[in-house]
Design an enzyme around this catalytic site. Structure first.
Site, PDB file in Angstrom:
ATOM      1  N   GLN A 223      59.864 103.454  86.852  1.00  0.00           N
ATOM      2  CA  GLN A 223      60.877 102.589  87.437  1.00  0.00           C
ATOM      3  C   GLN A 223      60.343 101.922  88.700  1.00  0.00           C
ATOM      4  O   GLN A 223      59.633 102.540  89.493  1.00  0.00           O
ATOM      5  CB  GLN A 223      62.136 103.390  87.759  1.00  0.00           C
ATOM      6  CG  GLN A 223      62.895 103.860  86.528  1.00  0.00           C
ATOM      7  CD  GLN A 223      63.569 102.714  85.792  1.00  0.00           C
ATOM      8  OE1 GLN A 223      63.840 101.665  86.369  1.00  0.00           O
ATOM      9  NE2 GLN A 223      63.864 102.921  84.515  1.00  0.00           N
TER      10      GLN A 223
ATOM     11  N   TYR B 218      62.551 105.919  73.984  1.00  0.00           N
ATOM     12  CA  TYR B 218      61.867 105.005  74.904  1.00  0.00           C
ATOM     13  C   TYR B 218      61.655 105.764  76.218  1.00  0.00           C
ATOM     14  O   TYR B 218      61.995 105.313  77.298  1.00  0.00           O
ATOM     15  CB  TYR B 218      62.670 103.725  75.135  1.00  0.00           C
ATOM     16  CG  TYR B 218      63.217 103.109  73.868  1.00  0.00           C
ATOM     17  CD1 TYR B 218      62.448 102.218  73.112  1.00  0.00           C
ATOM     18  CD2 TYR B 218      64.493 103.423  73.402  1.00  0.00           C
ATOM     19  CE1 TYR B 218      62.951 101.653  71.949  1.00  0.00           C
ATOM     20  CE2 TYR B 218      64.998 102.869  72.237  1.00  0.00           C
ATOM     21  CZ  TYR B 218      64.226 101.992  71.517  1.00  0.00           C
ATOM     22  OH  TYR B 218      64.732 101.436  70.359  1.00  0.00           O
TER      23      TYR B 218
ATOM     24  N   GLU C  82      58.230 107.659  72.574  1.00  0.00           N
ATOM     25  CA  GLU C  82      57.762 106.549  73.394  1.00  0.00           C
ATOM     26  C   GLU C  82      56.732 105.759  72.599  1.00  0.00           C
ATOM     27  O   GLU C  82      55.875 106.335  71.930  1.00  0.00           O
ATOM     28  CB  GLU C  82      57.148 107.076  74.697  1.00  0.00           C
ATOM     29  CG  GLU C  82      56.305 106.083  75.482  1.00  0.00           C
ATOM     30  CD  GLU C  82      57.070 104.834  75.890  1.00  0.00           C
ATOM     31  OE1 GLU C  82      56.485 103.737  75.822  1.00  0.00           O
ATOM     32  OE2 GLU C  82      58.252 104.956  76.282  1.00  0.00           O
TER      33      GLU C  82
ATOM     34  N   ASP D 139      66.387 104.327  76.989  1.00  0.00           N
ATOM     35  CA  ASP D 139      66.072 103.387  78.062  1.00  0.00           C
ATOM     36  C   ASP D 139      65.063 102.384  77.510  1.00  0.00           C
ATOM     37  O   ASP D 139      63.875 102.416  77.848  1.00  0.00           O
ATOM     38  CB  ASP D 139      65.484 104.155  79.256  1.00  0.00           C
ATOM     39  CG  ASP D 139      65.221 103.259  80.459  1.00  0.00           C
ATOM     40  OD1 ASP D 139      65.578 102.066  80.398  1.00  0.00           O
ATOM     41  OD2 ASP D 139      64.642 103.750  81.446  1.00  0.00           O
TER      42      ASP D 139
ATOM     43  N   CYS E 192      67.996  97.332  81.391  1.00  0.00           N
ATOM     44  CA  CYS E 192      67.696  96.378  82.466  1.00  0.00           C
ATOM     45  C   CYS E 192      68.129  94.967  82.095  1.00  0.00           C
ATOM     46  O   CYS E 192      67.784  94.020  82.807  1.00  0.00           O
ATOM     47  CB  CYS E 192      66.209  96.405  82.804  1.00  0.00           C
ATOM     48  SG  CYS E 192      65.129  95.977  81.414  1.00  0.00           S
TER      49      CYS E 192
END
Length: 464
Positions: free
Chosen positions: A292, A321, A345, A394, A421
């Site tokens: 992040q 993710y 991932e 995410d 996001c």
């Protein structure tokens, strides 16, 4: 497309905010998306895209005739469109809300979140508990000093640069006030970066040595790249580790680049302090791995996710993710040896980070690959094969998508914590989840990107 500072200039009245850092205006019935403005202003706009056949045009405000009370002096001069136009140049991309006071920035972002929920997911923001975009605790009063990761282009003169918005043109910069002090005060701005296409910089949130990744210019021989990288490392001194990020198999950003050590180490140590078992948590994050960007985001997002998931001993949770394991680590602590956490991932290097960060947690299974392809088979391989108690996801800016949502729903979790996001892709996926029987019960929006149009949302979905 026109990216010349001498492009046509028109006078417009500015309307509401639109996603992407734009404001809606109209010129003889045609929509013009204007940057660097505010609703209610009267401005002169340099048209950057004005093809007669296009459905809409784009432009930058370059002179304010009637200003909003929420306008302020821009926090970063290279991105100030008014000053750039007066100097006969283009503004750097980024910090597109830097001319707006922070409370109004958050209000505009709240409008964007609510609009996408209504238009794409058919949801009223108030009905899902949305109370507006929240500031990060302890945020700088001007929204500065928060970025721990930066990526720059390199100018022909070997200086850090940023692209102008939707343009190949570069704007040299000599600092970045949105970045943390470790980046802003480094020697990066004085070092000759000639021979490199891009430079990426990462700084531990708690302070310490920077990690600088250098992407060689196309066609650079490996031996020459090494020599040039050693020169940069010498210029940066002991304040930074340096590595080369070659692009043998594709863009460096996709995690497939070959990372080569030049000086120091090729990874950073990040620490996250939250009120959870086993905290504080330490993470190893390699140079090309995901972490992040806002210095306060890891702790804030972890707390938000754990509140939604309510993981307990024996639970089965999927972290999708999953990056370097930011959420996987506390989830593994909470479910304990009798539970299971599945981490998926896509980026190989980042998945390796997760494996290292969870090596002493046998209840965590680390899988590398695409969520829509690996979730079903990976679940079948867990002990006591069955469904899930909860899912955390995410995804990147494009969102999860229909097939990934279908796979998540097939695992029948009671709750889903969705970190996003991008409010547009989040709203689209919220509609997909609703079709699969998951209702959005709560929504928070966090201002993890001050002085830009970006915003982070955290949604709580529950099975109906």
């Amino acid at each position: 497309m026109t990216d010349s500072p001498t492009a046509p200039v028109v006078e417009l009245s500015v309307g509401p905010v639109a996603h992407g850092g734009h404001f809606v205006s109209r010129l003889e019935g045609r929509v013009v998306f204007v940057r660097h403005a505010l609703p209610g202003e009267r401005v002169r706009v340099r048209l950057t895209e004005h093809d007669d056949a296009a459905r809409f045009w784009r432009g930058d405000a370059v002179e304010v005739l009637e200003a909003s009370d929420d306008r302020r002096e821009h926090v970063w001069a290279p991105a100030d469109a008014l000053a750039a136009h007066a100097a006969g140049r283009l503004p750097a991309g980024g910090a597109e809300f830097g001319h707006i006071v922070l409370p109004r920035q958050r209000g505009l972002k709240s409008d964007v979140v609510a609009e996408h929920l209504a238009r794409t997911a058919g949801l009223d923001a108030a009905d899902v508990g949305f109370e507006g975009v929240e500031a990060v605790p302890g945020e700088d009063a001007d929204g500065l000093g928060w970025r721990t990761r930066m990526a720059f282009a390199v100018s022909a003169a070997g200086r850090p640069a940023m692209h102008a918005h939707r343009s190949d043109r570069l704007v040299e910069i000599s600092g970045m006030p949105l970045a943390t002090a470790g980046i802003q005060d480094s020697a990066l701005w004085e070092v000759d970066l000639s021979g490199f296409e891009r430079v990426e910089v990462a700084a531990p949130a708690a302070g310490g040595q920077l990690l600088v990744l250098l992407v060689p210019a196309e066609g650079t021989a490996p031996a020459a790249a090494q020599r040039q990288a050693r020169r940069v490392a010498q210029g940066l001194g002991t304040d930074a580790s340096v590595a080369l990020l070659a692009q043998a198999d594709g863009p460096a950003a996709d995690g497939r680049g070959a990372l080569q050590r030049v000086s120091g180490r090729t990874w950073l140590r990040e620490t996250v302090e939250v009120a959870a078992p086993g905290a504080p948590y330490e993470y190893r994050v390699t140079g090309e791995g995901f972490w992040q960007i806002h210095r306060g985001a890891p702790a804030l997002l972890t707390e938000a996710v754990l509140d939604i998931v309510a993981a307990a001993p024996g639970h089965r949770v999927a972290d999708l993710y999953a990056g370097a394991g930011l959420f996987t680590r506390p989830l593994a602590e909470l479910v304990g040896p009798s539970g299971a956490v599945l981490s998926i991932e896509g980026a190989p290097g980042t998945s390796k980070d997760a494996r290292r960060n969870l090596h002493d947690h046998p209840q965590a299974r680390i899988v590398q690959g695409r969520v829509e392809r690996r979730l079903g088979p990976a679940l079948a391989e867990l002990p006591d094969a069955g469904g899930l108690d909860a899912v955390v996801l995410d995804p990147p800016r494009a969102g999860a998508g229909k097939e990934a949502v279908r796979r998540i729903a097939a695992a029948a979790p009671r709750s889903v914590a969705y970190v996003s996001c991008d409010p547009a892709s989040f709203a689209r996926d919220a509609a997909y989840l609703a079709r699969e029987g998951y209702r959005l019960r709560g929504l928070r929006a966090l201002d993890l990107y001050p002085n830009t149009h970006h915003v982070e949302v955290v949604g709580h979905f529950a099975a109906e």
